[in-house]
Structure formats: C-alpha cells, structure tokens
Motif scaffolding. Structure first.
Motif, PDB file in Angstrom:
ATOM      1  N   ARG A   1       0.846  -1.204   0.000  1.00  0.00           N
ATOM      2  CA  ARG A   1       0.000   0.000   0.000  1.00  0.00           C
ATOM      3  C   ARG A   1       0.873   1.243   0.000  1.00  0.00           C
ATOM      4  NH1 ARG A   1      -5.383  -0.272   2.151  1.00  0.00           N
ATOM      5  NH2 ARG A   1      -6.075  -2.423   2.454  1.00  0.00           N
ATOM      6  N   ASP A   2       0.315   2.326  -0.509  1.00  0.00           N
ATOM      7  CA  ASP A   2       1.018   3.614  -0.462  1.00  0.00           C
ATOM      8  C   ASP A   2       0.003   4.705  -0.768  1.00  0.00           C
ATOM      9  OD1 ASP A   2       3.098   5.505  -0.293  1.00  0.00           O
ATOM     10  OD2 ASP A   2       4.505   4.110  -1.236  1.00  0.00           O
ATOM     11  N   SER A   3       0.439   5.941  -0.682  1.00  0.00           N
ATOM     12  CA  SER A   3      -0.457   7.061  -0.984  1.00  0.00           C
ATOM     13  C   SER A   3       0.360   8.256  -1.442  1.00  0.00           C
ATOM     14  CB  SER A   3      -1.294   7.437   0.245  1.00  0.00           C
ATOM     15  OG  SER A   3      -0.468   7.860   1.298  1.00  0.00           O
ATOM     16  N   THR A   4      -0.309   9.173  -2.128  1.00  0.00           N
ATOM     17  CA  THR A   4       0.325  10.410  -2.580  1.00  0.00           C
ATOM     18  C   THR A   4      -0.756  11.473  -2.721  1.00  0.00           C
ATOM     19  OG1 THR A   4       1.774  11.362  -4.279  1.00  0.00           O
ATOM     20  CG2 THR A   4       0.081   9.842  -5.035  1.00  0.00           C
ATOM     21  N   MET A   5      -0.339  12.674  -3.049  1.00  0.00           N
ATOM     22  CA  MET A   5      -1.298  13.781  -3.152  1.00  0.00           C
ATOM     23  C   MET A   5      -2.099  13.715  -4.449  1.00  0.00           C
ATOM     24  SD  MET A   5       0.881  17.066  -1.775  1.00  0.00           S
ATOM     25  CE  MET A   5      -0.443  18.158  -2.307  1.00  0.00           C
ATOM     26  N   PHE A   6      -3.369  14.120  -4.352  1.00  0.00           N
ATOM     27  CA  PHE A   6      -4.242  14.223  -5.518  1.00  0.00           C
ATOM     28  C   PHE A   6      -3.938  15.563  -6.186  1.00  0.00           C
ATOM     29  CE2 PHE A   6      -8.974  13.563  -6.900  1.00  0.00           C
ATOM     30  CZ  PHE A   6      -8.562  13.580  -8.219  1.00  0.00           C
ATOM     31  N   GLN A   7      -3.330  15.510  -7.387  1.00  0.00           N
ATOM     32  CA  GLN A   7      -2.897  16.739  -8.069  1.00  0.00           C
ATOM     33  C   GLN A   7      -3.553  16.808  -9.451  1.00  0.00           C
ATOM     34  OE1 GLN A   7       1.570  17.188  -7.366  1.00  0.00           O
ATOM     35  NE2 GLN A   7       1.249  15.032  -6.858  1.00  0.00           N
ATOM     36  N   SER A   8      -2.919  17.523 -10.340  1.00  0.00           N
ATOM     37  CA  SER A   8      -3.410  17.590 -11.714  1.00  0.00           C
ATOM     38  C   SER A   8      -3.231  16.222 -12.373  1.00  0.00           C
ATOM     39  CB  SER A   8      -2.615  18.642 -12.496  1.00  0.00           C
ATOM     40  OG  SER A   8      -1.268  18.211 -12.655  1.00  0.00           O
ATOM     41  N   PRO A   9      -3.892  15.955 -13.492  1.00  0.00           N
ATOM     42  CA  PRO A   9      -3.762  14.644 -14.136  1.00  0.00           C
ATOM     43  C   PRO A   9      -2.312  14.242 -14.407  1.00  0.00           C
ATOM     44  CG  PRO A   9      -5.596  15.830 -15.106  1.00  0.00           C
ATOM     45  CD  PRO A   9      -4.929  16.779 -14.156  1.00  0.00           C
ATOM     46  N   ASP A  10      -1.525  15.140 -14.989  1.00  0.00           N
ATOM     47  CA  ASP A  10      -0.138  14.798 -15.324  1.00  0.00           C
ATOM     48  C   ASP A  10       0.711  14.575 -14.078  1.00  0.00           C
ATOM     49  OD1 ASP A  10      -0.676  14.909 -18.013  1.00  0.00           O
ATOM     50  OD2 ASP A  10       0.013  16.983 -18.262  1.00  0.00           O
ATOM     51  N   ASP A  11       0.577  15.473 -13.082  1.00  0.00           N
ATOM     52  CA  ASP A  11       1.373  15.331 -11.855  1.00  0.00           C
ATOM     53  C   ASP A  11       0.959  14.089 -11.064  1.00  0.00           C
ATOM     54  OD1 ASP A  11       2.803  17.604 -12.445  1.00  0.00           O
ATOM     55  OD2 ASP A  11       1.536  18.935 -11.244  1.00  0.00           O
ATOM     56  N   SER A  12      -0.318  13.821 -11.029  1.00  0.00           N
ATOM     57  CA  SER A  12      -0.798  12.615 -10.331  1.00  0.00           C
ATOM     58  C   SER A  12      -0.261  11.364 -11.014  1.00  0.00           C
ATOM     59  CB  SER A  12      -2.331  12.568 -10.319  1.00  0.00           C
ATOM     60  OG  SER A  12      -2.863  13.607  -9.524  1.00  0.00           O
ATOM     61  N   ALA A  13      -0.280  11.354 -12.333  1.00  0.00           N
ATOM     62  CA  ALA A  13       0.197  10.193 -13.087  1.00  0.00           C
ATOM     63  C   ALA A  13       1.674   9.933 -12.828  1.00  0.00           C
ATOM     64  CB  ALA A  13      -0.051  10.417 -14.582  1.00  0.00           C
ATOM     65  N   ILE A  14       2.474  10.993 -12.822  1.00  0.00           N
ATOM     66  CA  ILE A  14       3.914  10.840 -12.572  1.00  0.00           C
ATOM     67  C   ILE A  14       4.163  10.306 -11.170  1.00  0.00           C
ATOM     68  CG2 ILE A  14       6.071  12.129 -12.275  1.00  0.00           C
ATOM     69  CD1 ILE A  14       5.070  14.004 -14.535  1.00  0.00           C
ATOM     70  N   ALA A  15       3.432  10.825 -10.191  1.00  0.00           N
ATOM     71  CA  ALA A  15       3.604  10.390  -8.800  1.00  0.00           C
ATOM     72  C   ALA A  15       3.202   8.921  -8.633  1.00  0.00           C
ATOM     73  CB  ALA A  15       2.782  11.276  -7.870  1.00  0.00           C
ATOM     74  N   ILE A  16       2.077   8.530  -9.243  1.00  0.00           N
ATOM     75  CA  ILE A  16       1.603   7.144  -9.127  1.00  0.00           C
ATOM     76  C   ILE A  16       2.587   6.184  -9.790  1.00  0.00           C
ATOM     77  CG2 ILE A  16      -0.193   5.530  -9.864  1.00  0.00           C
ATOM     78  CD1 ILE A  16      -2.174   7.917  -9.657  1.00  0.00           C
ATOM     79  N   ALA A  17       3.016   6.499 -10.997  1.00  0.00           N
ATOM     80  CA  ALA A  17       3.951   5.630 -11.719  1.00  0.00           C
ATOM     81  C   ALA A  17       5.263   5.485 -10.961  1.00  0.00           C
ATOM     82  CB  ALA A  17       4.196   6.177 -13.124  1.00  0.00           C
ATOM     83  N   SER A  18       5.696   6.563 -10.320  1.00  0.00           N
ATOM     84  CA  SER A  18       6.934   6.519  -9.533  1.00  0.00           C
ATOM     85  C   SER A  18       6.801   5.578  -8.343  1.00  0.00           C
ATOM     86  CB  SER A  18       7.294   7.926  -9.055  1.00  0.00           C
ATOM     87  OG  SER A  18       8.455   7.910  -8.256  1.00  0.00           O
ATOM     88  N   LEU A  19       5.652   5.628  -7.668  1.00  0.00           N
ATOM     89  CA  LEU A  19       5.418   4.728  -6.530  1.00  0.00           C
ATOM     90  C   LEU A  19       5.350   3.271  -6.986  1.00  0.00           C
ATOM     91  CD1 LEU A  19       2.745   6.698  -4.451  1.00  0.00           C
ATOM     92  CD2 LEU A  19       5.126   6.284  -3.828  1.00  0.00           C
ATOM     93  N   ILE A  20       4.686   3.029  -8.101  1.00  0.00           N
ATOM     94  CA  ILE A  20       4.580   1.665  -8.619  1.00  0.00           C
ATOM     95  C   ILE A  20       5.959   1.131  -8.998  1.00  0.00           C
ATOM     96  CG2 ILE A  20       3.725   0.286 -10.565  1.00  0.00           C
ATOM     97  CD1 ILE A  20       1.175   2.010 -10.493  1.00  0.00           C
ATOM     98  N   ARG A  21       6.744   1.960  -9.663  1.00  0.00           N
ATOM     99  CA  ARG A  21       8.104   1.559 -10.024  1.00  0.00           C
ATOM    100  C   ARG A  21       8.918   1.213  -8.777  1.00  0.00           C
ATOM    101  NH1 ARG A  21      11.779   2.869 -14.309  1.00  0.00           N
ATOM    102  NH2 ARG A  21      10.199   4.213 -15.280  1.00  0.00           N
ATOM    103  N   HIS A  22       8.801   2.042  -7.742  1.00  0.00           N
ATOM    104  CA  HIS A  22       9.553   1.815  -6.502  1.00  0.00           C
ATOM    105  C   HIS A  22       9.182   0.486  -5.859  1.00  0.00           C
ATOM    106  CE1 HIS A  22      11.193   2.372  -2.477  1.00  0.00           C
ATOM    107  NE2 HIS A  22       9.972   2.184  -1.985  1.00  0.00           N
ATOM    108  N   HIS A  23       7.886   0.230  -5.700  1.00  0.00           N
ATOM    109  CA  HIS A  23       7.450  -0.986  -5.011  1.00  0.00           C
ATOM    110  C   HIS A  23       7.773  -2.241  -5.822  1.00  0.00           C
ATOM    111  CE1 HIS A  23       5.439   0.572  -1.445  1.00  0.00           C
ATOM    112  NE2 HIS A  23       4.965   1.561  -2.188  1.00  0.00           N
ATOM    113  N   GLU A  24       7.605  -2.186  -7.129  1.00  0.00           N
ATOM    114  CA  GLU A  24       7.882  -3.373  -7.938  1.00  0.00           C
ATOM    115  C   GLU A  24       9.374  -3.660  -8.013  1.00  0.00           C
ATOM    116  OE1 GLU A  24       3.897  -3.541 -10.718  1.00  0.00           O
ATOM    117  OE2 GLU A  24       5.846  -3.319 -11.684  1.00  0.00           O
TER     118      GLU A  24
END
Length: 303
Positions: free
Chosen positions: A225-248
C-alpha cells in the motif's frame, strides 16, 4: 476381496479436467488441453470443461491478444470485461470479441459512450496510462499494461471520488527450452477528492515453471500500500507511476536476494544440524581422514 473400481461420472471427469486446465502454468494451457482431450476421449466432457475453464484462466493470467484491424493488443481482464466475451481496450476505445478456448480475438467494434468514462475521468486515466506505458516499456520487454476506470466513470468534475486500476501483464514463454515465466501486477488507485489523496493498493504475482528433467514451479505473491497527493492529471500520473516503479523494483530485488541465499540459508536449514554422532565433520581438515587407513584398520590388513 478388493473393492470394485467405480467409473467416474461425466460431471466428475469435467471437474477434474477443469482443475488441470485452471492450474496450468502461464502459457501452457493449450498443451494441457491437448493431453486432456486425448485422455478423456469424450468431446462433450472436454468441450464443457474447456468452455468453463478457459475464460477463468485467461482472465486470471491477464493474457494479451492481438486485435484485428491493426488496433494493437488487448488485455483480457475482469476489469475490462463487458458482456459476453467482449473486452474493452481503453487505449484505443475499442471492444474486442474473444474466443477464449482458441485464445484469439475474432472481432473488434468501437466502444459506445456508455462504456467509456467521462472526459474529466478520462484525462486522469489517459495521463496515468501514458506514464505506465513508459515504465512497462523500460521494465518489462514482453509486457503490456492498461488502465481502467472501475468506479465513478460518470464523474463530470472535481468534488467527487473515482477509482482507477492499472494492470501489468508480462510473460516470457519458452516451452522449447522447458521454461515459462509470468508477472502480473494490479494497482487499485482510489482518487479521493475530498481529502486530496490518492490511495494505492498493489497485488503482485510472479510465476515460473522449469520442467527440464524435473518439475519446479514458483508462485510468489505480494501486497503493498502507499499514498500520494491528488494533483493535476499529469502530476498525479507521474507520482503514481513513480510509486509503482519503486514498489515493484523493491519486490523484485527482495526475490532475487532470497533466491541467491537459498543454498546457504533455506536448504541448509532443511538438513540435520549435526550428524547422528552429534559431532560436526571437520571440513577444514579432511586430510585427517583416510578411507583406506580406516578400512585397513577395521579388516586387520597389514598387521
């Protein structure tokens, strides 16, 4: 007297056949199906078992099929399942009609407006999919990914919650070399507008099968599990992909480390700590022992 063997009913045969099909390693169900059809010698029982098992297998393994008409590939997942054997490909807004038993796409049609999210949600979905495609292209040479909206696809603007799911499916199949492997990851992203938070829940599954002169299988699962801030579409996408990359990446590194230590740790722990004599063997000075000398002494040779 020995008990007489009773003939299995057709329903029992079907359930046994389904078990074998559903438990086939990644990419090997067609080989299992071919053998089962020969063993059963009953087309009706086989067809019924296959029609029930193949859709479940295809969705659980999130197989990737090529769509006709140069539309690209579609992932067969429960998240993109519509009615019947129809599966949505969000990237192209096309719907693929799938023959599960043959594992092919037979037809493609455009998705209707009711089957797609609103422009507001689609902006977030599309931005995340673009980032995920970059990541998968770098990390999984044989991988595919899709991003679906599974809750709140009718949300028209800020102020309401919705949920996306990003799925990654990768397989490396080499049955001619007696090995197959697969990776599936499912990331649920809850977009909570009221508290401006994106909550991620990931489920990772790794499978491998090596069957040259033996039969070794790996089935490893991991949740995070993890969480990040709800931002603009592009910023949210970058943050989510970064977290997924880190955990995997972290999970893959932990798998590699555990298997590197397998001979020195796990296998060693399976052995008896001390021999029956309760004395450790002096591996550092084996020259103290001579098999010839010990045998000669026991047999009284050379006296």
């Amino acid at each position: 007297m020995a008990e007489e063997e009773t003939e299995l009913s057709d329903n029992q045969k079907k359930e046994i056949a389904k078990w074998f099909l559903l438990n086939a390693p990644a990419g090997e169900i067609q080989y299992v199906a071919k053998d089962l059809k020969s063993v059963l010698n009953n087309d009706d029982v086989y067809d019924e078992a296959a029609s029930e098992a193949f859709p479940v297998y295809n969705k659980s393994h999130m197989i990737c099929l090529e769509m006709s008409g140069r539309f690209g590939d579609v992932l067969v997942t429960s998240y993109g399942e519509l009615q019947g054997n129809e599966y949505l490909d969000p990237k192209t807004a096309q719907v693929a009609i799938v023959d599960h038993v043959k594992q092919v796409c037979t037809e493609v049609r455009p998705a209707s407006d009711e089957e797609l999210p609103t422009p507001y949600v689609e902006e977030y979905r599309c931005a995340l999919e673009a980032e995920m495609l970059k990541y998968v292209g770098e990390a999984y040479p044989k991988g595919s990914c899709s991003v679906y909206c599974i809750n709140g696809k009718d949300v028209e603007g800020p102020g309401y919650d919705f949920e996306l799911v990003a799925v990654i499916s990768a397989a490396r199949l080499s049955p001619q070399n007696f090995c197959t492997g697969s990776w599936q990851s499912i990331w649920n992203i809850e977009c909570k507008d009221d508290i401006q938070v994106l909550e991620l829940k990931g489920k990772l599954q790794v499978g491998a099968h090596y069957f040259e002169e033996g039969n070794v299988q790996l089935d490893a699962k991991h949740e995070c599990r993890d969480s990040t801030m709800f931002q603009s579409p592009d910023d949210s996408a970058i943050a989510i992909a970064s977290l997924i990359r880190h955990h995997e990446t972290e999970y893959l590194a932990s798998l590699e480390a555990s298997y590197l230590n397998l001979p020195d740790a796990t296998f060693k722990d399976l052995r008896r700590k001390l021999p029956v004599t309760r004395t450790l063997f002096p591996w550092h000075s084996t020259s103290l022992f001579s098999l010839t000398r010990e045998i000669s002494k026991e047999l009284g040779i050379g006296k």
